[in-house]
Design a protein around this motif. Sequence first.
Motif, PDB file in Angstrom:
ATOM      1  N   TRP A 109       6.203   6.326   8.002  1.00  0.00           N
ATOM      2  CA  TRP A 109       5.941   6.821   9.215  1.00  0.00           C
ATOM      3  C   TRP A 109       4.580   6.709   9.379  1.00  0.00           C
ATOM      4  N   PRO A 110       4.607   5.927  10.531  1.00  0.00           N
ATOM      5  CA  PRO A 110       3.276   4.672  11.098  1.00  0.00           C
ATOM      6  C   PRO A 110       3.013   6.190  12.189  1.00  0.00           C
ATOM      7  N   GLY A 111       1.567   6.833  11.891  1.00  0.00           N
ATOM      8  CA  GLY A 111       0.985   7.514  12.278  1.00  0.00           C
ATOM      9  C   GLY A 111       1.301   9.720  11.908  1.00  0.00           C
ATOM     10  N   ARG A 112       1.729   9.264  11.158  1.00  0.00           N
ATOM     11  CA  ARG A 112       2.492  10.250  10.493  1.00  0.00           C
ATOM     12  C   ARG A 112       2.183  11.186   8.560  1.00  0.00           C
ATOM     13  N   PRO A 113       1.577  10.204   8.054  1.00  0.00           N
ATOM     14  CA  PRO A 113       1.693   9.659   6.538  1.00  0.00           C
ATOM     15  C   PRO A 113       1.926  11.525   6.022  1.00  0.00           C
TER      16      PRO A 113
END
Length: 316
Positions: A109-113
């Motif tokens: 989930w790019p931007g939300r590790p």
Amino acid sequence: MTQSLDAAMAACAPPLPLAVAFSGGADSTALLLACAQRWPGQVHAIHVHHGLQSAADGFVAQCEALCARLEVPLAVCRVDARHASGQSPEDAARQSRYAALADAALHAWPGRPMAAIALAQHADDQVETLLLALSRGAGVAGLAAMPAQWQRLGLTWLRPLLQVDGAALRDWLAARQQDWIEDPSNADQRFTRNRIRAQLLPQLQAAFPQFRDTFARSSRHCAQAAELLQEVAESDLAAVGNPPRIAALQALSAARQANLLRHWLRVAHATTPAAAQLEELLRQVAACTTRGHQIRLKLGRGFVVRTGALLGWYNP
């Protein structure tokens, strides 16, 4: 003491956002539902597709359907879990699964590790792990079984259900009219863990109804002992040197030599010696009383060798 699922979740406080390793089986289905209920909008799911059986694509479809209903984002990871020569199928699948979970948690989930990953092993799994360790002659580190929480690869990993027995999880799902996937491989008694589950656990239940609690207590004692041995090994290695000075090593008791060497090989060289290999290394260290005495012992992917006054490591 074993707990209800609700009590176990009430005691759980992971860093968020949280990824749940979701196979679609009863255990991970219960964990995903409970987490989504407790932390709405903060829970994601990761399904690892091992590609080892024809039903795997159907597992994915069922996981997608439940996640859509719960409004939980789902990442599906496809891995090659075939085992190498000399490696058990269970170990190969486990290693590929953990690597895939970590990669997805950090990058799916790019931007939300994700900050943490929750795994669904429960009290029966803990007993099975302990019995497997006993069958292999493990030391206290192996008998400590599975930890409830640890740090690895920049993530917090946790097992919130270790004090909940498997039957309680299925009862919890049935009360909510929630179905789950029955993986046919769980009935394959070619796998040792499945034989323990099918044959030993019912006998233990009949003979020792509190076995989950007492076995867990023994595992906690072993975990404390393993932590103590780790501290002693670190202290001894600092005093003996890294790489170890042979004369300083010989001044320790045989038990502390073994503890130090096991720690040194694991930490410095990612190698865990078999019991017979460690005994032979101790014998060679004890015999190393003259300048010309040589040590060259194969361990794992390399060799322990004598280098002057020191023990060294050679990896061809």
